[in-house]
Design an enzyme around this catalytic site. Structure first.
Site, mmCIF file in Angstrom:
data_model
loop_
_atom_site.group_PDB
_atom_site.id
_atom_site.type_symbol
_atom_site.label_atom_id
_atom_site.label_comp_id
_atom_site.label_asym_id
_atom_site.label_seq_id
_atom_site.Cartn_x
_atom_site.Cartn_y
_atom_site.Cartn_z
ATOM 1 N N LEU A 184 0.846 -1.195 0.000
ATOM 2 C CA LEU A 184 0.000 0.000 0.000
ATOM 3 C C LEU A 184 0.877 1.239 0.000
ATOM 4 O O LEU A 184 1.651 1.470 0.937
ATOM 5 C CB LEU A 184 -0.915 0.002 1.230
ATOM 6 C CG LEU A 184 -1.904 -1.168 1.317
ATOM 7 C CD1 LEU A 184 -2.720 -1.082 2.611
ATOM 8 C CD2 LEU A 184 -2.832 -1.197 0.106
ATOM 9 N N GLY A 204 4.219 0.452 4.815
ATOM 10 C CA GLY A 204 5.607 0.824 5.104
ATOM 11 C C GLY A 204 5.744 1.415 6.497
ATOM 12 O O GLY A 204 5.147 2.441 6.799
ATOM 13 N N ASP A 208 8.858 9.488 8.079
ATOM 14 C CA ASP A 208 9.959 10.126 7.340
ATOM 15 C C ASP A 208 9.816 11.634 7.180
ATOM 16 O O ASP A 208 10.731 12.289 6.709
ATOM 17 C CB ASP A 208 10.086 9.506 5.953
ATOM 18 C CG ASP A 208 8.866 9.753 5.081
ATOM 19 O OD1 ASP A 208 7.820 10.158 5.624
ATOM 20 O OD2 ASP A 208 8.967 9.555 3.863
ATOM 21 N N LEU A 230 -5.058 3.376 -1.300
ATOM 22 C CA LEU A 230 -6.447 3.400 -0.859
ATOM 23 C C LEU A 230 -7.239 4.371 -1.733
ATOM 24 O O LEU A 230 -6.687 5.367 -2.215
ATOM 25 C CB LEU A 230 -6.526 3.829 0.608
ATOM 26 C CG LEU A 230 -5.856 2.915 1.637
ATOM 27 C CD1 LEU A 230 -6.062 3.472 3.040
ATOM 28 C CD2 LEU A 230 -6.374 1.494 1.553
ATOM 29 N N LYS A 242 -2.247 13.812 1.321
ATOM 30 C CA LYS A 242 -2.998 12.591 1.594
ATOM 31 C C LYS A 242 -2.136 11.459 2.134
ATOM 32 O O LYS A 242 -2.601 10.337 2.264
ATOM 33 C CB LYS A 242 -3.712 12.121 0.321
ATOM 34 C CG LYS A 242 -2.774 11.705 -0.819
ATOM 35 C CD LYS A 242 -3.577 11.197 -2.005
ATOM 36 C CE LYS A 242 -2.663 10.751 -3.132
ATOM 37 N NZ LYS A 242 -3.415 10.216 -4.283
ATOM 38 N N LEU A 244 -0.752 9.316 4.880
ATOM 39 C CA LEU A 244 -1.282 9.046 6.211
ATOM 40 C C LEU A 244 -0.283 8.278 7.065
ATOM 41 O O LEU A 244 0.622 7.613 6.555
ATOM 42 C CB LEU A 244 -2.575 8.232 6.098
ATOM 43 C CG LEU A 244 -3.692 8.843 5.247
ATOM 44 C CD1 LEU A 244 -4.865 7.879 5.185
ATOM 45 C CD2 LEU A 244 -4.124 10.193 5.802
#
Length: 341
Positions: A184, A204, A208, A230, A242, A244
């Site tokens: 994802l 993941g 970062d 998603l 976007k 998340l």
């Protein structure tokens, strides 16, 4: 004559000494009286109150103890049967999902210690949410080691007793077949519309702050595995980016398994401060500089998950910490950029 003179002189000497001693006592009394007079009426009252407070310390302690015991007895008398019944109902209604959700922790060396600590908190939230979910997923942590393991050993030694989670030092490719994996990542051009119960979806495990853009997408390409994002753009319009946090992606998938509706799942989990509104209602989104706030914050909650909460979760009865831990009312919960959605 000289002897008599000496005897006559002695009483005089004694008398002089007594007078000197009396004079010293008078001076001392005068000094004490002077010190007493220095204290104002307010100061004397303050000293008196302080002394009374100290004298009643044991009494106060005993009263607090008795009050606490009384409240405990009342709770036990009123709530034990209801709480036990609720726990049993929850266990009966829970229907575990065969869906596998993997947090890939192989990015450990790319993070500073402070970001590893944030990832640890996000993983804690994922674990807590999965334990009390209606359809808990098969939860995996892979490539577990390095700074993350050290931080967990130091700050959360109870992780070794976590239930319904598989924590593996191996890379996820050593655990799952290549054909089962779907990474994802928000950089993928593939949009996930349905969840395949036969797949293992990978998030993941990276905090970062946008320092490694596209790294999970590149990793999926290098490994030659499927990837997807998603369907956020199909249902949600946000003022901020976007990308998340790990725990938000995890919670969205849990919510979708329960509700069967992506839009409802998104709006159940996404913080209000992200400025998220349904597609077609963009005019109602707030313009408060959410993107800047979003880039500098993390997903730490004002109500952290406590050890007591994890203990209660073992009985499927961990209560929401002020509505914050469940991610269903996260208007005050900051978000850390990840690479997951």
């Amino acid at each position: 004559m000289s002897t008599e003179g000496n005897k006559d002189a002695k009483p005089v000497t004694d008398g002089d000494s007594g007078a000197g001693s009396e004079s010293e006592d008078n001076e001392q009394n005068d000094t004490q009286a002077g010190e007493t007079e220095v204290l104002s009426k307010r100061q004397r009252k303050k000293l008196l109150r302080r002394q009374q407070w100290e004298d009643q310390r044991d009494l106060r302690k005993q009263r607090r103890k008795e009050k606490k015991q009384k409240r405990r007895r009342e709770r036990q008398a009123q709530g034990d049967e209801e709480a036990e019944g609720a726990r049993k109902r929850l266990r009966r209604e829970t229907a575990p999902s065969s869906l596998r959700l993997v947090v890939d922790c192989s990015f450990d060396s790319l993070m500073a210690l402070k970001d590893v600590k944030k990832l640890h908190k996000q993983i804690q939230r994922c674990y807590a949410e999965n334990r009390r979910a209606l359809h808990p997923m098969q939860f995996y942590l892979t490539s577990h080691g390095g700074q993350l393991k050290q931080n967990m050993d130091e700050r959360d030694k109870g992780w070794v007793n976590w239930k319904d989670i598989k924590i593996e030092p191996e890379h996820f490719q050593q655990i799952f077949n290549k054909e089962e994996l779907v990474y994802l990542t928000s950089d993928s051009s593939n949009v996930l519309t349905e969840l395949d119960q036969k797949k293992a979806y990978v998030i993941g495990g990276l905090v970062d702050h946008n320092h490694h853009k596209g790294i999970t997408f590149k990793r999926a390409q290098e490994l030659g595995i499927d990837h997807a994002q998603l369907p956020l753009d199909s249902f949600v319009k946000m003022n901020s980016r976007k990308v998340l946090a790990v725990n938000h992606v995890f919670e969205i998938i849990l919510a979708y398994l329960e509700k069967g509706d992506w839009q409802e799942a998104f709006f159940t989990v996404l913080p209000q401060r992200k400025g998220a509104v349904p597609v077609g209602q963009e005019g109602s989104a707030s313009k408060g500089g959410a993107e800047q706030q979003d880039s500098d914050s993390d997903s730490d909650s004002a109500e952290p998950i406590t050890k007591d909460c994890f203990g209660a979760l073992d009985q499927q009865n961990c209560r929401e910490q002020g509505g914050q831990e469940a991610g269903h009312s996260e208007s005050e919960q900051p978000i850390t950029e990840g690479t997951a959605a």
